[in-house]
Design an enzyme around this catalytic site. Sequence first.
Site, short mmCIF file in Angstrom:
data_model
loop_
_atom_site.label_atom_id
_atom_site.label_comp_id
_atom_site.label_asym_id
_atom_site.label_seq_id
_atom_site.Cartn_x
_atom_site.Cartn_y
_atom_site.Cartn_z
N LYS A 161 0.86 -1.18 0.00
CA LYS A 161 0.00 0.00 0.00
C LYS A 161 0.90 1.23 0.00
CE LYS A 161 -3.98 2.06 -0.08
NZ LYS A 161 -4.70 2.13 -1.38
N ASP A 195 -3.12 -11.09 7.40
CA ASP A 195 -4.19 -11.55 8.29
C ASP A 195 -5.56 -11.35 7.63
OD1 ASP A 195 -5.45 -12.51 10.53
OD2 ASP A 195 -4.96 -10.82 11.82
N ASP A 236 -8.13 -14.51 5.52
CA ASP A 236 -9.53 -14.79 5.87
C ASP A 236 -10.44 -14.56 4.67
OD1 ASP A 236 -8.65 -15.32 8.40
OD2 ASP A 236 -10.13 -14.08 9.42
#
Length: 353
Positions: free
Chosen positions: A187, A244, A248
């Site tokens: 980013k 993380d 998911d």
Amino acid sequence: MQNHRIAVIAGDGIGPEVTPAARAVLDTVGTRHGIAFRYDEFDWSCKRYLTEGAMMPERGLEMIRQHDAILLGAVGDPGVPDHVSLWGLLIPIRRGFRQYVNLRPIKVFDGVESPLRHAAPGSVDLVVVRENVEGEYSEIGGRLGRGQAEEMAVQEAVFTRQGVTRVVDYAFDLAAQRRSRLTSATKSNGIVHTMPFWDELVAERAAAHQGVVWDSEHIDALCAKVVLEPSRFDVIVASNLFGDILSDLAAAVAGGIGIAPCANLNPQRDFPSMFEPIHGSAPDIAGRGVANPLGAVWTAAMLLDHLGHGEAAAEVEDAIAAVLAGTPVRTPDLGGTAGTEEFTKAVLAALSR
């Protein structure tokens, strides 16, 4: 006969319900391959925190340092703040044992319907390599002026050359063993210091892995592309926070986080590595006997592979695939009515054939 000593931390919620499934699978496949497991159980959990004021004993790491691996069920309880339970157990183990690689494989199995109509079985098979001990999850920071109008909170991200380089090298090496494609999550257009540093180190290490085709994607666009084009990806390397979240999301693309495994690895094997399903403690279904043990079973396969038993690990994954593709046995999260025990028995039956 090869012997392994495993530290078992069943933990909270559905952890004590799915951990026995992983142990049963380990024992069954171990018998066929001449592998014996000795399990030492530890009651480290939110329940322990509520009675004793700590998730684990002060000497907890020393108590499990000599084990060959750690098998974890789940951690978390509505009665204990999440940051207390996480920083009282998982993070001390990950950091104390230098488990700097968090490895999360994702695949769409035949017999498991992805929420994405174009994510067909066999088309999605990727691995998220998450940096696991530094990055955005640092301890540096604090709160000032609690309860006052000018109250503030500061949280510092920490990216080191050693920390980024070693996880990026691991990801490149893994990609070279798979389909030789790597994507780096960044980013750098918005996070002006740490992410350009990350990008520079990825490019630097890419020069030493010229057989791997790689690219870089901003994390927001990458999340969209994992949903729109999941089959495009092979290995994704990401910082602690980005990895993380992304893992998911990818597990949901594959049909649900109940099926997803995770390994916290110390690649140098100076310390034991820890293996856990990613589904969490799921207190809403705890005690009902309906938790999906698939994530814990796949985690057991990762444990076997890490200990050098690749053939046994492959047999466990094949048994999972056989149950999903060849039987109607499903837990409620996968649209079925089977309980934890019934699903486990189906996997054990497939493993014994």
